[in-house]
Each structure stands twice: as C-alpha cells, then as structure tokens.
Design an enzyme around this catalytic site. Structure first.
Site, mmCIF file in Angstrom:
data_model
loop_
_atom_site.group_PDB
_atom_site.id
_atom_site.type_symbol
_atom_site.label_atom_id
_atom_site.label_comp_id
_atom_site.label_asym_id
_atom_site.label_seq_id
_atom_site.Cartn_x
_atom_site.Cartn_y
_atom_site.Cartn_z
ATOM 1 N N LEU A 1 39.872 50.159 32.420
ATOM 2 C CA LEU A 1 40.762 51.136 31.340
ATOM 3 C C LEU A 1 40.318 50.711 30.056
ATOM 4 C CD1 LEU A 1 43.063 53.153 31.349
ATOM 5 C CD2 LEU A 1 44.529 51.389 30.621
ATOM 6 N N ASP A 2 39.748 52.261 29.467
ATOM 7 C CA ASP A 2 39.094 51.901 27.916
ATOM 8 C C ASP A 2 38.298 50.840 27.732
ATOM 9 O OD1 ASP A 2 41.307 54.109 27.615
ATOM 10 O OD2 ASP A 2 43.177 52.448 27.179
#
Lengths: 284, 284, 284, 284
Positions: D226-227
C-alpha cells in the site's frame, strides 16, 4: 462558514490609538464573542483596518448605532455582514469552460458561500454546463447592428436578480464605463497574465514573445481602465523554452481557475478591503 | 562537471531532417561517447538546437573541421567548449552584499565552474567580502567631473584580465552603449523585479504601489535597452498587504541571489542558447 | 523591529468569551497603543492564543501584575518581551557553511534581532567564517576516550554566556537527553529532509532511493526523540530523475538556509507559540 | 499530440557507448525525422534511457525488426507507440468528484490522448457526472456477504473493454494482490498525502497531528504494498496553524486533481519509464 447567526464586522479608518480596545469593549457590552480578529495598520498610508468574526451579539441594531454615533475616531467606516445572508452571484462567460466549472463545482461543494441565480453569456456553448449544475443560463447574443443593447439587457437582468457580485469568468467583452463605475468593488475579473505585465489581449502570446520563464494569472476588481483594477490574488508557474504558446495556455488555465475561485471566496467571506488602488485580503 | 577532458557541443540551425543522426554519427566516427544530449525544435521560429556533452573524442580538430566543412544543413552554427577550460568571471558590485556572497560561496564550494580574477566597484564597502574570499578587489571611484572615465578604466581592466563573463551583482550604474554592445551574451544582470513589469529604478516601490500579490526577480543578458535583455531565469514569491516596501525588499533579496547564481551557473555550464530575444536554457 | 521601547505580549489559554476585550481594555488603561494584534482559536484543541505588539505602556509592572492577579480566565498563561532586549544566540556547527553564512549575513544586516556571542564546533574548519564576521569561535574537539566531556564543556560555555537560543546549523552530533530537556523550546535544528519523511541520517539518499519528485527541509525545536520536535517551518523544491544525490544535496542546501533563517527570525520576534507537539507561528 | 502517424520510441538498457548514434542512424535509414529526443543516463544505476518522437518512418516493421535483431547492446529493451492509437482508460471512483471532473474536463478538451470507455464505482453518487460527459457509468455495489465478488466483476469488465490504463480517482477500496500484480505499471493512484509520509488512511489528519507546515499529494503506480508504488508526480502547498483539518482537505483537493491529471497525461504520452522502484518522467 457556520450556519449560526454570526457576523463579520470590518472597520477601516485613519490609524489612531485605542481603536481595538474601543471596538472590542463595545462588542463585549453586547455580549459578543470574538471568534476571529485580524487587524493591520500601515505606515505608508497611515490607515488602520480590522476584521472581526463575532457571535452572540444581543442587539445588532444597538451595536450599529453605537459604532455610528459614538465613534471618537476620524474617518471611521465600518461594514457589518451576517453570515446567514448568502450573497447572490452572477457569472458572465464567453466560451472558456474551466473557470466556470471550478466556480460551480466549489459552490456545489459548499465552499463558496453564495447562491448563483444565473449565468449569462453572448455565446451558447457553455449552456450544458449550466444545465448540469441546474443553474439558469441566459443567452444574450450580440446584435452587430446595435451591440450596446446587449449590455442594457444584461444590466437589467442583473438588477432584476438583485445580484451582489458579478464574476467575469473569462468573459471576453469590454464593459461600458457606466456599467463598471456603478459596480466598483462588486465585479471580479480573471486576467490570464501576470499583471501589470501583459495587459490587454493575448497575454500568453505576449509572454512567449518576451521569453519569460514564469507565467501568471491575476484576479482583480474591474475598474474603468482595462486591467488596472485593484489586484485580489495572483499565482505563477514556471515555463521553459519548451512551452509553445499552446502549452503556456494549457498550463496557465490551471492557474486561472485557482486564482479566480480563491479571489471569489475571499470576497464572499468578506475578507477583502479596498484601500485606494490596492486590496488588503485578510487571512490569505 | 568532471575534471576529465570532456566537451560541450552546442548546435543551432534551421530545423531540418536528419541533424541528430548526422551529428551523432560524426561523433561516433571520432570515438566519442555521448554523456548527455538534449535537443529542441520550435514550430514558432522554425529553429532547431541541440546540446551534447561528450567524452573520448579522438581528435577534436577533425570533428570541428567536419562540422564546419561537411554540414549539409542550412544556417548551421556550432560551438565547442572543453569542460577543462574554466571561464574567467568578473563581478561588478555597488553596495548590496547578498548576491555577491552567494556567488562567492557557491564558487568556493565548486558549484560554479569558473575562476574569479577580480571584483570591481565604484564603492569601497564590499572590499572586506572580497578579502575574505581572497579575490582582488578593484576600487574604481567615479570622478563627478568626468564620470565616463571610470567606465574606460573598467573596460581596460576587464580586457587585461581576459574576462569571459561579467556579472552585474546589483551594480547600480548604467553602462554605455559601446560597452554593452561589445559584450552581448557575455554580461548577466539581476533585476530585482519581475520583468517585464517594473522596469527601471525602485521595482519594489513600483510593485507596492500597484498592490501586486507576488514579487519576482529576473536574471537576463544585458542589451542596449534597459531591462529588455533576453531573460535567463526568474523566480517569484507571494506577498500580502502586510509586506511593507522594506519587507518586500528583504523578501526579494533571497530570490535575487538564487536567480542570479542559477543563471550564472547555466551560462558557465554552456546550457544557454540565445535565440533572437529569447533564451533556450537546457536542463533547467 | 523598532528601537523604541515596545513590547510583545503573548497569551495562551483555554478558549473563553471576552479575552480580547479584557486584555485590550487592560492595555488601554495603561495608555498602551496596539501596533499589531493577531489571535487564533482552534476548535480541535479548544485553545486560544493572541500576540500583541504594543507601545507606550505607562507601567509594564502594573500591567504584568494585573494580568497575573486579575485574570478571570482558566489556564491563562502569558509572556511579555521588550523589543529593546536583544536575545543572545549561540550557533553550533560542524562543517557545512551555507546555513552559518546565512545566519551571520542576515544578523549583520539587522534582520535577526539578536546578538551572537559565540559559535561553537567540534571541528575547526568554519573558524574563518566566524572571524570574518568578528564572532568568537570556540573549538571543542571530541576526545574519543571521553566523548561526553565535550557536551559538558559546551553546556558550561552556553550557561556562562547566558544564551537564550541555540541554533543547530547542520550540527551533526546527537545531544544528550539532559542537555535537550533543559532547553525545550530554546533550541532550533534544521533537518535536511521533509519531515516526517526521511528522519535520521542521509535524508537525501533516502529521498533518492524512494524516487520522490519533491525534496524539502524542516526547521524544528529539538526534543528528546530524534527529528520528532515541533515543526516551525518547512519548504520544498521539485526534483526530477535527472537529479543525482549530489544535485539533490546542492538543490536542498538553498532550502535549508532559507528555512532555518526564517524559523530563527520567527523565534527571535516572539512569533512562535508551542501548542502541544505543534507550533502556531504568527504572521508567517 | 499530432493526428499524423507519428511514433514514440522508448529505449531502456545498460549504459553503453554509441547507443544514440546507432539508434538515430537506424531511424535515418528508414527516412525517419526526429521531432523530439530526450535521453538520460544515470551513474547510480548504470542505466541509459532514451525517448524519441519520430515521423515519416517508411517501414515501422523493418525498424522494429532491426532494433530487435541487430542490437549490439546488452539488456536492450524498447517500446514503440503510434500516436494515432489512443489508449483506453478506465476511471474507478468512490464519492469524491474533483479528480473525476478534472480528468473528464481535460479529456474533453483534447488534453488527454485517450478514450474513456467506462467509469466504475461501488457507489452511485457520481453517476450524474459521467452522464454529463456521456461516459458509461457502471455501478458495481459491494455485497457485504461476498465482497470479493465485486472485484471479479470489475476485473471482467475491464478485460472486456480492453482497458490499457486504470486510474484510481480517489477510489477508496483496497484491491487484491492478484488484481494489482497483473496490472503493474498500468494502474495509477492518487494519494492525498506527501508520500512517503502519511501512508494509509486519513493522511490530512495525520499531517495535522504532526503539525507540518506543508501538505502534498502524490500520484504513483499501484503495487502490492500500500502506497509504496513508484512515484510519478507530486505537488505541495503551504499550510499554517490556521488550517483546520477541513481546510487542509479543501486546500489539498486542488493539489490532488492537478497531480493526478498531470501523471495520467505523462503516462498517456508515453513519457514515463519504470526504472526499478522509481520513475523517469521525460519532459516534466
């Protein structure tokens, strides 16, 4: 802004001792609570201004009378606005859609405290955008034989709709002296150049010719002299020799909408004071 | 830049088919390795330019001759610079120290590929800064009875020192037409305003009067017409009504030094091409 | 700041009705004139703060006593500073010169209202800069056998010189918990990264590895936990894949000095309030 | 981009001598004219990349074969795109409209070279926007009993529509590992925080708590973590203690749309190369 009955009080006068204390004591006497206060005094002009956001004033009428009658200060001017009273904003457009979209999107999102009773244009092509946001679109075409007539209709339309603020959202027509003078400080224009450079037509072409490395956009109140009005807000962005005029235009458009929307918001939130040919914009 | 014998080759000509291929083949034939290549062609002017950073050219002389004699292209101009050959830079100052400090600090740190054989001024007060950086300071005072004489001495001094680049680091004197014309593209000035707005004297005062919300600084090559030279670099910073003229000056000074030093670096790294009244600045 | 006897009054307390009016009336009673007032109240924390710049207070002692004894407000804290009383600032450095130069240049120009009684370092190489600005340079080398001893000497030196503010101008040593805790809010550090990203060592290397397109610098008050102190000021600049780590460092250095000097100025002008782990910086 | 049959040729390989010359000679042999060329070699990674915009190639097939078979260079990879072949882009949304509006406005204006065959959402409220721009809106609600099923339908829909690029325009759902891995480099997300700071949920809340003075937005390719995907573009804007979390959100939204649209444009114009965990973005 809150939905409670709060008020914005703006004061402009010659800088003198004791203004803040006098005004805030008056407010205290009326039970008022200061939510926000910003003041500024300027050596160059000798002027003082203050903007207060207050709540719980027991009698607005009494406050107003006291400010009017009892002020010991020279050239004391003040304005009181209720945050409950939404201003009525008209948008004038030609064919460019970006600024219009931005104003309508932000107003819909609740970020511009105003109603928009109408959009007016001498061209028809932006009507679908007005429709999408359910705002009446008035098409006022130019009669080449009598071009002045369109402005008269426009003037009547704005008066009938009790418009408080006119936004020229890339409106590419020159307005008459009378039209402008009767609306000083009530009409905001976006210029797609970094004023005072590149006044008038085709500012991006001018900028390209001069070989600048930064372009800008400027929101200002309209005055009689073209592009000479008090500046409210500006923004700039870097360009290089790689930017063709077309790419300058594309790059600049993102600036224009941002600058115009922020200027309009500042006006609607009563954060702008006209001080001679300049503006003081509080909390910017 | 490297300490190895590398070269910068800049080409400017009418845009035509096959230039990149012809030039890179020529380089390949001489064993050259391209470390960096940037090119640009412009529809508006019909011009093409390319900047190459190359190493390992077996014979620079052969390359030069081939570029000169065999080019099939119209209006083909080129310049070759060795990265080993440091340019000689003179700095002209009056009384402002910030830009001068910045140039000297960055040159000392190895970030400006040049030597600085001299600093010249009609005022004495910046001499201690020159001393601190061990650079000869030449004081050329103005004789009020014969003000032109100072420029003659300056001219002789620059010639004697074989100066390649003159930097006007807040040098507050107007240079004569002859002085300027013989040094086109070899003299960089920093203007403390956002050109083309606010030309001439006291740009911050002009900016304050006009009520702008952004101020800027501009580095440009000096031409005969004041503040009309090709722009190399610009930067801007936001101001508000809270900025007095003094605070605009203080805020702007940080821009000026940054803009001037970056423009000087671009020149020293042979990244600027003069294209009419504009500049193309590669890798900026 | 003026050379007249003016005062800065800062107030921090629980947000309550009537604070502005009560304080400004108290000032009016003492003949005080408000030159500048900024206040802020925050819904999230329930706190209120106000900073006043006043002149002509007839008795500062009386004002102070009234603020202390008569306040009807909860958790009412205040600080009064005379603009005549210059703070004494110490600068701690290692080997990087850019931030140091900037602080000294700006202080010399009168832009930082402080005296600088000493510069301290565990390295000798920046001594010539201190000499150039005529500031005593104290060389406190690290004894590898007893590294803690250096901090003790440093601590004694700072106390002896009655230092009000310590600036860590790229001082690359970790200070002990005790040293830090006794100076909370009195010690400013510049971190060459965009906190909270890239804490700790080599932030530019970390930034390069992560492939960010913007780098930054952060000035903050030093607390026990490394790079976790309340942030005072930050700035950013765009980078591309063309920036090597070295070029990121060079580009970032211009940010660092600007951010550090502005943070130091805000502190010296009493414009910063510590509010939990955050700062409120007035008129920034 | 032009409507003529032009091509973008991208090359990525180990940095070696003679690549530019070899490739441009090959192009010359096929009659090709180079409209634009940008190359970059990086010491840290030892990689070389080049992007060429060419016209008038007599046989694209021959060129492709020669690049494939005759290359004397190690790890030589290349991609050829016709500017006539518009990519097919899908937009995934939840409830935020600003980024969606911007993509659709700019695509309508011809600034994003793609078609948009569909917009997909698990929520219905943005359907009127899709309708206004005449783009099919697919409502795929989440079945709480079988939440994975929605992703399967989404996957099928995207495949059926032969989508080249997926844009997550504030799509607030986590996609499965399989979904992501099969679309590496083909899916762009906008994160409303300045990565790598403030990953995950509520970045503006995190930013407010930490007291940062600048907030940002980040467009990146989606990867499993994530990210953590390669960053394409970022932008930042200053905030002060006056910004509540709500005002940070409002201020940040203008950044998000700008950053996302620019990242999408760069992708559609074949200006992005994935180089490990970083991107090289040409002409940005």
């Amino acid at each position: 802004m809150s939905s409670k009955n709060e008020h914005i009080l703006c004061i402009l006068c010659k800088d003198q001792k004791g203004i803040v204390s006098w005004v805030t004591s008056l407010l205290a006497k009326q039970g008022g609570n200061i939510l926000d206060l910003e003041q500024h005094s300027e050596e160059e002009s000798g002027l003082f201004a203050m903007r207060l956001h207050v709540e719980d004033i027991s009698s607005m009428k009494t406050l107003e009378q006291e400010l009017k009658r009892k002020t010991p200060f020279q050239d004391f001017r003040f304005w009181i606005h209720s945050t409950l009273q939404k201003q009525r904003m008209a948008i004038l457009v030609s064919t460019e859609s970006l600024c219009l979209y931005d104003l309508l999107i932000k107003q819909t999102a609740g970020e511009l405290p105003c109603s928009i009773p109408l959009i007016v244009s001498h061209r028809e092509n932006l009507k679908p955008i007005a429709d999408h946001f359910s705002i009446p679109f008035h098409y006022l075409p130019i009669d080449p034989k009598n071009p002045q007539q369109q402005e008269k209709k426009l003037d009547a339309l704005l008066k009938k709709n009790q418009i408080d603020l006119i936004v020229l959202s890339r409106y590419m027509r020159i307005l008459s002296k009378d039209f402008v003078i009767s609306r000083l400080g009530k009409m905001i224009n976006i210029h797609h150049g970094f004023l005072p450079a590149f006044k008038g037509a085709k500012p991006y072409h001018q900028a390209w010719e001069r070989g600048v490395k930064i372009i800008g956009a400027t929101a200002h109140y309209v005055v009689e002299e073209l592009d000479e009005g008090p500046i409210i807000h500006q923004a700039t962005v870097e360009v290089t020799h790689r930017h063709s005029i077309q790419e300058m235009i594309r790059t600049g458009q993102d600036l224009e909408r941002k600058v115009l929307t922020q200027a309009v918001r500042a006006h609607l939130e009563h954060r702008i004071l006209l001080v001679g040919k300049r503006t003081w914009v509080f909390h910017f």
